[in-house]
Design a protein around this motif. Structure first.
Motif, PDB file in Angstrom:
ATOM      1  N   PHE A   2       6.185  -3.846  -0.893  1.00 11.74           N
ATOM      2  CA  PHE A   2       5.462  -2.536  -1.366  1.00 11.74           C
ATOM      3  C   PHE A   2       4.781  -3.318  -2.347  1.00 11.74           C
ATOM      4  O   PHE A   2       3.506  -2.942  -2.505  1.00 11.74           O
ATOM      5  CB  PHE A   2       6.434  -1.803  -2.142  1.00 11.74           C
ATOM      6  N   MET A  20      -4.298  -3.500  -1.526  1.00 17.16           N
ATOM      7  CA  MET A  20      -4.912  -2.357  -1.440  1.00 17.16           C
ATOM      8  C   MET A  20      -5.883  -2.272  -2.770  1.00 17.16           C
ATOM      9  O   MET A  20      -7.169  -1.871  -2.850  1.00 17.16           O
ATOM     10  CB  MET A  20      -3.983  -1.386  -1.272  1.00 17.16           C
ATOM     11  N   TYR A  21      -5.268  -2.604  -3.925  1.00 20.27           N
ATOM     12  CA  TYR A  21      -5.988  -2.459  -4.956  1.00 20.27           C
ATOM     13  C   TYR A  21      -6.980  -3.280  -5.273  1.00 20.27           C
ATOM     14  O   TYR A  21      -8.232  -3.227  -5.889  1.00 20.27           O
ATOM     15  CB  TYR A  21      -4.775  -2.659  -6.317  1.00 20.27           C
ATOM     16  N   LEU A  77      -8.200  10.680  10.347  1.00 14.80           N
ATOM     17  CA  LEU A  77      -7.464   9.255  10.340  1.00 14.80           C
ATOM     18  C   LEU A  77      -8.090   8.348  11.288  1.00 14.80           C
ATOM     19  O   LEU A  77      -8.416   7.190  11.076  1.00 14.80           O
ATOM     20  CB  LEU A  77      -6.078   9.698  10.747  1.00 14.80           C
ATOM     21  N   VAL A 112      -9.213   3.053   1.708  1.00 15.71           N
ATOM     22  CA  VAL A 112      -8.157   3.388   0.748  1.00 15.71           C
ATOM     23  C   VAL A 112      -8.128   5.237   0.639  1.00 15.71           C
ATOM     24  O   VAL A 112      -6.756   5.687   0.724  1.00 15.71           O
ATOM     25  CB  VAL A 112      -8.390   3.046  -0.746  1.00 15.71           C
ATOM     26  N   VAL A 124       2.847   0.836 -11.116  1.00 15.55           N
ATOM     27  CA  VAL A 124       3.508   1.795 -10.094  1.00 15.55           C
ATOM     28  C   VAL A 124       4.849   1.711  -9.848  1.00 15.55           C
ATOM     29  O   VAL A 124       5.681   2.629  -9.696  1.00 15.55           O
ATOM     30  CB  VAL A 124       2.420   1.958  -9.145  1.00 15.55           C
ATOM     31  N   GLN A 128       6.324  11.175 -10.858  1.00 18.88           N
ATOM     32  CA  GLN A 128       5.710  10.049 -11.683  1.00 18.88           C
ATOM     33  C   GLN A 128       4.469  10.517 -11.955  1.00 18.88           C
ATOM     34  O   GLN A 128       3.534  11.129 -11.615  1.00 18.88           O
ATOM     35  CB  GLN A 128       5.694   8.857 -10.534  1.00 18.88           C
ATOM     36  N   TYR A 129       3.977   9.934 -13.350  1.00 17.37           N
ATOM     37  CA  TYR A 129       2.672  10.247 -13.710  1.00 17.37           C
ATOM     38  C   TYR A 129       1.672   9.168 -13.450  1.00 17.37           C
ATOM     39  O   TYR A 129       2.095   8.027 -13.565  1.00 17.37           O
ATOM     40  CB  TYR A 129       2.565  10.495 -15.097  1.00 17.37           C
ATOM     41  N   ASP A 171      -7.688   7.998 -10.774  1.00 16.40           N
ATOM     42  CA  ASP A 171      -7.581   6.717  -9.900  1.00 16.40           C
ATOM     43  C   ASP A 171      -6.811   7.018  -8.585  1.00 16.40           C
ATOM     44  O   ASP A 171      -5.700   6.969  -8.553  1.00 16.40           O
ATOM     45  CB  ASP A 171      -6.648   5.884 -10.641  1.00 16.40           C
ATOM     46  N   ALA A 172      -7.649   7.070  -7.608  1.00 20.77           N
ATOM     47  CA  ALA A 172      -7.144   7.715  -6.184  1.00 20.77           C
ATOM     48  C   ALA A 172      -6.150   6.480  -5.602  1.00 20.77           C
ATOM     49  O   ALA A 172      -5.387   7.039  -5.144  1.00 20.77           O
ATOM     50  CB  ALA A 172      -8.239   8.039  -5.294  1.00 20.77           C
ATOM     51  N   ALA A 173      -6.588   5.224  -5.954  1.00 18.29           N
ATOM     52  CA  ALA A 173      -5.922   4.105  -5.434  1.00 18.29           C
ATOM     53  C   ALA A 173      -4.490   4.236  -6.019  1.00 18.29           C
ATOM     54  O   ALA A 173      -3.518   4.288  -5.290  1.00 18.29           O
ATOM     55  CB  ALA A 173      -6.338   2.832  -5.596  1.00 18.29           C
ATOM     56  N   LYS A 174      -4.130   4.657  -7.261  1.00 19.02           N
ATOM     57  CA  LYS A 174      -2.947   4.502  -7.857  1.00 19.02           C
ATOM     58  C   LYS A 174      -2.132   5.866  -7.516  1.00 19.02           C
ATOM     59  O   LYS A 174      -0.938   5.735  -7.094  1.00 19.02           O
ATOM     60  CB  LYS A 174      -3.207   4.693  -9.347  1.00 19.02           C
ATOM     61  N   LYS A 206      -2.265   6.950  -4.339  1.00 17.37           N
ATOM     62  CA  LYS A 206      -1.854   6.496  -3.117  1.00 17.37           C
ATOM     63  C   LYS A 206      -0.815   5.603  -3.302  1.00 17.37           C
ATOM     64  O   LYS A 206       0.266   5.577  -2.552  1.00 17.37           O
ATOM     65  CB  LYS A 206      -3.014   5.942  -2.265  1.00 17.37           C
ATOM     66  N   ALA A 207      -1.082   4.794  -4.084  1.00 21.29           N
ATOM     67  CA  ALA A 207       0.232   3.684  -4.283  1.00 21.29           C
ATOM     68  C   ALA A 207       1.697   4.320  -4.634  1.00 21.29           C
ATOM     69  O   ALA A 207       2.627   4.128  -4.379  1.00 21.29           O
ATOM     70  CB  ALA A 207      -0.102   2.619  -5.454  1.00 21.29           C
ATOM     71  N   ILE A 208       1.567   5.237  -5.696  1.00 16.69           N
ATOM     72  CA  ILE A 208       2.714   5.993  -6.140  1.00 16.69           C
ATOM     73  C   ILE A 208       3.254   6.791  -4.893  1.00 16.69           C
ATOM     74  O   ILE A 208       4.372   6.847  -4.866  1.00 16.69           O
ATOM     75  CB  ILE A 208       2.446   6.796  -7.365  1.00 16.69           C
ATOM     76  N   GLN A 225       5.134   4.648  -2.381  1.00 15.79           N
ATOM     77  CA  GLN A 225       6.337   4.289  -2.901  1.00 15.79           C
ATOM     78  C   GLN A 225       7.620   5.335  -2.636  1.00 15.79           C
ATOM     79  O   GLN A 225       8.400   5.135  -2.134  1.00 15.79           O
ATOM     80  CB  GLN A 225       6.278   3.730  -4.259  1.00 15.79           C
ATOM     81  N   GLN A 278      10.809   5.584  -0.185  1.00 12.59           N
ATOM     82  CA  GLN A 278      12.110   5.986  -0.958  1.00 12.59           C
ATOM     83  C   GLN A 278      12.614   7.257  -0.344  1.00 12.59           C
ATOM     84  O   GLN A 278      13.865   7.555  -0.710  1.00 12.59           O
ATOM     85  CB  GLN A 278      12.136   6.215  -2.354  1.00 12.59           C
ATOM     86  N   ASP A 302      -6.457  12.793  -4.138  1.00 11.76           N
ATOM     87  CA  ASP A 302      -7.126  12.495  -3.132  1.00 11.76           C
ATOM     88  C   ASP A 302      -5.967  11.502  -2.446  1.00 11.76           C
ATOM     89  O   ASP A 302      -5.916  11.308  -1.224  1.00 11.76           O
ATOM     90  CB  ASP A 302      -8.570  11.642  -3.282  1.00 11.76           C
ATOM     91  N   GLU A 319      -3.946  11.312   0.923  1.00 13.49           N
ATOM     92  CA  GLU A 319      -4.368  10.363   2.246  1.00 13.49           C
ATOM     93  C   GLU A 319      -3.099   9.590   2.362  1.00 13.49           C
ATOM     94  O   GLU A 319      -3.010   9.594   3.519  1.00 13.49           O
ATOM     95  CB  GLU A 319      -5.325   9.456   1.420  1.00 13.49           C
ATOM     96  N   GLU A 367      -1.622   9.555   6.240  1.00 21.86           N
ATOM     97  CA  GLU A 367      -1.373   8.334   7.033  1.00 21.86           C
ATOM     98  C   GLU A 367       0.022   8.175   7.388  1.00 21.86           C
ATOM     99  O   GLU A 367       0.015   7.591   8.577  1.00 21.86           O
ATOM    100  CB  GLU A 367      -1.680   6.940   6.256  1.00 21.86           C
TER     101      GLU A 367
END
Lengths: 296, 336
Positions: free
Chosen positions: A7, A14-15, A123, A204, A249, B187-188, B194-197, B199-201, B204, B208, B222, B226, B230
């Motif tokens: 992960f 990605m970032y 997609l 992204v 994260v 999670q905050y 920050d759309a990438a963040k 997505k990452a959160i 994860q 889980q 966003d 996304e 996916e």
């Protein structure tokens, strides 16, 4: 455990991919002596054009190409102002930053009935994942680093480009066309930044909005300096920033670890600052970086 | 020549004065957006839709000033002050400081602000408008609780501020209400951009075992939507109907009907009712918040029927969704 590592790795990539694209753009431009503060604006315009084109024609590769061209178009302005007109490169770059975001929003409103957000791309029309679930743009970014490294250090062109950045007068005296090389470098830089923007808006996520590019261009600029104006260095710097975001994260999502998310979210910036303070002892900036060159 | 110019200037000046005093025949209501603008696909756009309705149905003049950055609020308010507006709307809690300052300096001008309450210190020429987001979020949480197959859902917040808490704890309570043994991940992102963040959160969380994710995080959402799109998991949108962003995976959205609030308060204002110095709360009862109309597309009929019963309870105040961590813990302590 393995899942966690995977992960963090995939989030890092990605970032970092958009940052790597833009940072390589910065490396190319600054190695020939033109400072490119306008990366942020070029990324924003690229992100918009990429998302808009993909949403209108349905093909992400055409979108990606168009994004590169969009960045290149803004870069042409920067090149004209800072090379031809010998204007202050920083001022021109700042203007490009305003222009990039402004132009994106303006064009978006005209194209999409007043909306400042492009319609979401389905997609199947996005940039596809290649290996390990990572987008093709991630591999493209890494490939670009490799290619730039070869170009700057292993081809006959590399030393010429770098000579222009170190001592344009000397370069000109041995028959190198300083203007031509600087133009090419700045245009290439815009193209890369445009790709970086699109790698956010059509990989992204799947749409552009004005806040999508919020500081990535400046972080890429820091990565250029931190990576000592070398493609590999800039890549590692971008990866480090991405990795620290991924870590934030990851840690934030572990119920067992209780750290305030406000404190955590400072980490990437703090880390960048600290490393810049402690590592950048001997600067490796091209000597003529930021100085406009005028033929006599 | 000089005299002529002075005369013309004086004339213009007089003309200006007369139009200023004659404005009560020709009422005007304007708003200042926060950073985002009137086409932000979010609450600024919703606000402008409300004002547009005011113009079309009630026939008064309306206008807006867009803010590109936080520093624009003061100058935009100044512009509206000079434009003979009878009521000035500030859109978003970020404008609170600017509205307060402007209201104190111009005690005769009337203001209203969306998403902020000055509580007991509200100046007499300001109305605060709050949305009981916890009510819509509770319904969304209920849907999540009933539709999650893994019994685990996620919440992604923008920043840890009271407004976002009302989404978070309303959602949690609705989820627990539907599914007392389910698990919730929160999670905050510490960002609204920050759309990438986001997505990452979300990625994860999905790793889980979460299969429904709700966000109250602006453009960070966003990335949330996304990631779900996916991985083909369910997402819940916020503020507006966000189903268009991923028609197969956004099952519902907790909507804030800023347009309804702006229309109702502006309508009252034109009828001479202005509750200056107070905060007005808009909830399910008065159409201030609700689930998105597209909810019926992906949520089964059975759950929709159960929702109707809960909606009734909330309207009758026999069920009060919590908006704060404290209210949440008392609600679920009493149940035990």
């Amino acid at each position: 455990m393995l899942d966690s590592i995977l992960f963090i790795l995939s989030t890092t990539l990605m970032y970092s991919a958009p940052l790597i694209f833009a940072a390589i753009g910065g490396v190319l431009s600054e190695n020939t002596g033109v400072v490119n503060i306008g990366l942020e604006g070029m990324m924003a315009f690229g992100a918009f054009v990429g998302a808009a084109t993909t949403s209108l024609c349905g093909n992400p590769w055409i979108g990606l190409g168009a994004a590169g061209m969009a960045g290149l178009l803004l870069a042409l302005l920067h090149a004209w102002a800072s090379i031809h007109m010998a204007a202050n490169q920083v001022v021109s770059g700042i203007a490009i930053n305003f222009l990039g975001t402004g132009l994106s929003v303006f064009a978006c409103r005209i194209l999409f009935e007043g909306s400042t957000m492009t319609p979401p791309i389905p997609l199947e029309n996005k940039i596809p994942p290649l290996f390990f679930g990572q987008y093709a743009t991630v591999y493209l970014a890494l490939g670009l680093v490799f290619f730039t490294h070869i170009f700057l250090y292993k081809t006959i062109w590399g030393p010429r480009w770098r000579a222009v950045g170190e001592h344009p007068k000397a370069a000109e005296s041995v028959g190198i066309n300083v203007y031509q090389i600087r133009y090419l470098a700045v245009l290439a830089s815009g193209f890369c930044a445009g790709l970086g923007g699109a790698s956010l808006s059509i990989a992204v996520v799947s749409s552009f909005r004005p806040t999508l590019i919020a500081g990535q261009g400046f972080i890429a600029l820091a990565a250029v300096i931190f990576g000592r104006w070398r493609p590999m260095g800039a890549m590692w710097a971008a990866l480090l920033f991405g990795a620290s975001q991924a870590l934030v994260v990851f840690v934030g999502g572990q119920a067992a670890i209780e750290i305030s998310s406000q404190i955590l979210s400072m980490l990437p910036y703090l880390l960048t600052l600290l490393i810049l303070v402690f590592m950048n002892k001997k600067s490796a900036a091209p000597k003529a970086n930021g100085i406009s060159y005028q033929r006599n | 020549m000089k005299k002529a110019i002075v005369g013309i200037l004086a004339l213009i000046f007089c003309f200006n004065l007369t139009t200023a005093t004659a404005s009560d025949k020709n009422l005007k209501i304007s708003m200042v957006t926060d950073v985002g603008g009137v086409h932000d696909q979010s609450f600024n756009q919703s606000a402008w839709e409300g004002l547009t309705r005011v113009k079309n149905e009630l026939g008064v003049k309306v206008g807006y000033q867009e803010s590109k950055q936080d520093a624009d609020y003061d100058s935009n308010l100044e512009t509206l002050l000079d434009g003979n507006n009878d009521l000035i709307w500030g859109i978003g809690f970020k404008m609170a400081d600017s509205i307060l300052k402007s209201a104190k300096q111009n005690p005769k001008q009337k203001y209203a602000i969306i998403d902020y309450s000055f509580g007991n210190t509200t100046p007499p020429n300001v109305v605060g408008v709050m949305f009981q987001a916890e009510e819509a979020s509770f319904l969304a949480g209920y849907i999540a609780g009933k539709m999650s197959k893994s019994n685990a859902v996620g919440f992604v917040g923008g920043m840890s501020v009271p407004i976002i808490h009302s989404f978070q704890y309303g959602f949690k309570a609705g989820f627990k209400y539907a599914n007392p043994n389910g698990k919730i991940f929160e999670q905050y992102a510490e960002s609204f951009t920050d759309a990438a963040k986001g997505k990452a959160i979300t990625t994860q969380m999905l790793n889980q075992g979460v299969d429904v994710v709700f966000h109250a995080a602006g453009a960070v959402g966003d990335g949330v939507i996304e990631a779900c799109k996916e991985k083909k998991k369910m997402a819940i949108g916020v503020d507006r109907d966000q189903n268009y962003m991923a028609p197969d995976t956004v099952i519902t959205s907790a909507m804030k009907r800023v347009d309804n609030a702006i229309f109702n308060i502006s309508k009252d204002f034109l009828a001479g009712i202005y509750k200056g110095g107070t905060t007005v709360n808009y909830g399910l009862q008065d159409g201030g918040v609700d689930l998105a109309p597209t909810t019926s597309k992906l949520v089964p009929e059975k759950i929709l029927k159960e929702l109707e019963a809960i909606r009734q309870k909330i309207k009758e105040k026999t069920l009060i969704p919590p908006a704060t961590p404290e209210a949440f813990s008392t609600m679920f302590k009493e149940k035990k």
